[in-house]
Design an enzyme around this catalytic site. Structure first.
Site, PDB file in Angstrom:
ATOM      1  N   CYS A   8      56.984  13.004  33.352  1.00  0.00           N
ATOM      2  CA  CYS A   8      56.300  12.157  34.334  1.00  0.00           C
ATOM      3  C   CYS A   8      56.879  10.753  34.222  1.00  0.00           C
ATOM      4  O   CYS A   8      57.962  10.578  33.645  1.00  0.00           O
ATOM      5  CB  CYS A   8      54.779  12.185  34.162  1.00  0.00           C
ATOM      6  SG  CYS A   8      54.159  11.474  32.625  1.00  0.00           S
ATOM      7  N   ASN A  11      54.786   9.042  30.540  1.00  0.00           N
ATOM      8  CA  ASN A  11      54.562   9.961  29.411  1.00  0.00           C
ATOM      9  C   ASN A  11      53.287   9.624  28.621  1.00  0.00           C
ATOM     10  O   ASN A  11      53.220   9.844  27.413  1.00  0.00           O
ATOM     11  CB  ASN A  11      55.777  10.005  28.476  1.00  0.00           C
ATOM     12  CG  ASN A  11      55.774  11.169  27.482  1.00  0.00           C
ATOM     13  OD1 ASN A  11      56.290  11.070  26.387  1.00  0.00           O
ATOM     14  ND2 ASN A  11      55.172  12.275  27.852  1.00  0.00           N
ATOM     15  N   CYS A  13      49.988   9.923  30.648  1.00  0.00           N
ATOM     16  CA  CYS A  13      48.879  10.555  31.384  1.00  0.00           C
ATOM     17  C   CYS A  13      49.157  12.023  31.712  1.00  0.00           C
ATOM     18  O   CYS A  13      48.553  12.927  31.138  1.00  0.00           O
ATOM     19  CB  CYS A  13      48.576   9.789  32.674  1.00  0.00           C
ATOM     20  SG  CYS A  13      47.960   8.117  32.401  1.00  0.00           S
ATOM     21  N   ARG A  14      50.074  12.271  32.660  1.00  0.00           N
ATOM     22  CA  ARG A  14      50.246  13.640  33.188  1.00  0.00           C
ATOM     23  C   ARG A  14      51.066  14.568  32.293  1.00  0.00           C
ATOM     24  O   ARG A  14      50.629  15.679  31.990  1.00  0.00           O
ATOM     25  CB  ARG A  14      50.877  13.583  34.585  1.00  0.00           C
ATOM     26  CG  ARG A  14      50.003  12.939  35.619  1.00  0.00           C
ATOM     27  CD  ARG A  14      50.778  12.619  36.876  1.00  0.00           C
ATOM     28  NE  ARG A  14      51.793  11.591  36.609  1.00  0.00           N
ATOM     29  CZ  ARG A  14      52.743  11.223  37.450  1.00  0.00           C
ATOM     30  NH1 ARG A  14      52.831  11.820  38.630  1.00  0.00           N
ATOM     31  NH2 ARG A  14      53.596  10.281  37.131  1.00  0.00           N
ATOM     32  N   SER A  15      52.281  14.131  31.891  1.00  0.00           N
ATOM     33  CA  SER A  15      53.124  15.076  31.141  1.00  0.00           C
ATOM     34  C   SER A  15      52.591  15.400  29.746  1.00  0.00           C
ATOM     35  O   SER A  15      52.713  16.551  29.308  1.00  0.00           O
ATOM     36  CB  SER A  15      54.595  14.640  31.107  1.00  0.00           C
ATOM     37  OG  SER A  15      54.773  13.401  30.473  1.00  0.00           O
ATOM     38  N   ASP A 125      48.841  10.748  40.063  1.00  0.00           N
ATOM     39  CA  ASP A 125      48.910  10.023  38.791  1.00  0.00           C
ATOM     40  C   ASP A 125      47.565   9.353  38.487  1.00  0.00           C
ATOM     41  O   ASP A 125      47.193   8.380  39.157  1.00  0.00           O
ATOM     42  CB  ASP A 125      50.016   8.970  38.874  1.00  0.00           C
ATOM     43  CG  ASP A 125      50.349   8.395  37.512  1.00  0.00           C
ATOM     44  OD1 ASP A 125      49.507   8.544  36.596  1.00  0.00           O
ATOM     45  OD2 ASP A 125      51.431   7.812  37.372  1.00  0.00           O
TER      46      ASP A 125
HETATM   47  P1  4NP Z   1      52.060   8.958  33.844  1.00  0.00           P
HETATM   48  O1  4NP Z   1      51.257   7.659  34.381  1.00  0.00           O
HETATM   49  O2  4NP Z   1      53.426   8.918  34.500  1.00  0.00           O
HETATM   50  O3  4NP Z   1      51.253  10.127  34.327  1.00  0.00           O
HETATM   51  O4  4NP Z   1      52.108   8.834  32.343  1.00  0.00           O
HETATM   52  C1  4NP Z   1      51.751   6.373  34.202  1.00  0.00           C
HETATM   53  C2  4NP Z   1      51.485   5.695  33.036  1.00  0.00           C
HETATM   54  C3  4NP Z   1      51.941   4.391  32.862  1.00  0.00           C
HETATM   55  C4  4NP Z   1      52.678   3.774  33.879  1.00  0.00           C
HETATM   56  C5  4NP Z   1      52.952   4.478  35.049  1.00  0.00           C
HETATM   57  C6  4NP Z   1      52.488   5.760  35.208  1.00  0.00           C
HETATM   58  N1  4NP Z   1      53.123   2.440  33.714  1.00  0.00           N
HETATM   59  O5  4NP Z   1      53.713   1.900  34.672  1.00  0.00           O
HETATM   60  O6  4NP Z   1      52.938   1.847  32.633  1.00  0.00           O
END
Ligand code: 4NP
Length: 156
Positions: A8, A11, A13-15, A125
């Site tokens: 994702c 890294n 939340c989703r993955s 997300d």
């Molecule tokens: P993820 O969500 O891709 O599902 O882990 C996010 C977590 C943090 C950020 C973006 C998306 N960020 O920009 O810090």
């Protein structure tokens, strides 16, 4: 060993949620000696961090372990190290594709590609939506179908 990498953006939340859910399914099907999973992020902002509080709370709710999971950025060698690279959304898939130097022959797909008539093409997300439950619902469905697919493709 069949190796699966979930990808994702951050890294956190989703993955990592997908990694934990998929590992749990593999464990329940007694396939831990055949299938391994990891996760990574396109960005490096959260490297070394545990999953987001929302993801941790959700995994706790379903009693799915995640203690070992720490964020890391994806890299070129992932293409050779993994058999399946599973992106959470189309942007992650494209970014991963752009990282490819054709050094490895991992199969690249989106998690929702494995679900027939999916509610969503991309996993929303929860870092932005705040809805970890809906993300879990989709990830759980996707991981179940992905495991079916891998078992069939590898005759296990
Ligand atoms: P993820 O969500 O891709 O599902 O882990 C996010 C977590 C943090 C950020 C973006 C998306 N960020 O920009 O810090």
């Amino acid at each position: 060993m069949i190796r699966v990498l979930f990808v994702c953006l951050g890294n956190i939340c989703r993955s990592p949620m997908a990694e934990a859910v998929f590992r749990d399914l593999v464990d329940k099907e007694n396939l831990t000696d055949r299938i391994d999973a990891d996760s990574g992020g396109i960005g490096d902002w959260h490297s070394g961090e545990s999953p987001h509080k929302g993801t941790r709370e959700l995994l706790d709710k379903y009693q799915i372990g995640y203690k070992e999971i720490k964020a890391r950025q994806v890299n070129l060698s992932d293409w050779g190290d993994f058999d399946y690279i599973i992106a959470m959304d189309e942007q992650n898939r494209k970014d991963m594709q752009n990282l490819s130097n054709k050094a490895g022959d991992a199969k690249l797909a989106k998690l929702m590609d494995f679900v027939q008539d999916p509610q969503e093409e991309n996993i929303p997300d929860p870092y932005y939506t705040g809805n970890f439950d809906y993300t879990y619902e989709l990830i759980s469905e996707g991981c179940n179908e992905l495991l079916r697919y891998i078992r069939t493709e590898n005759n296990i």
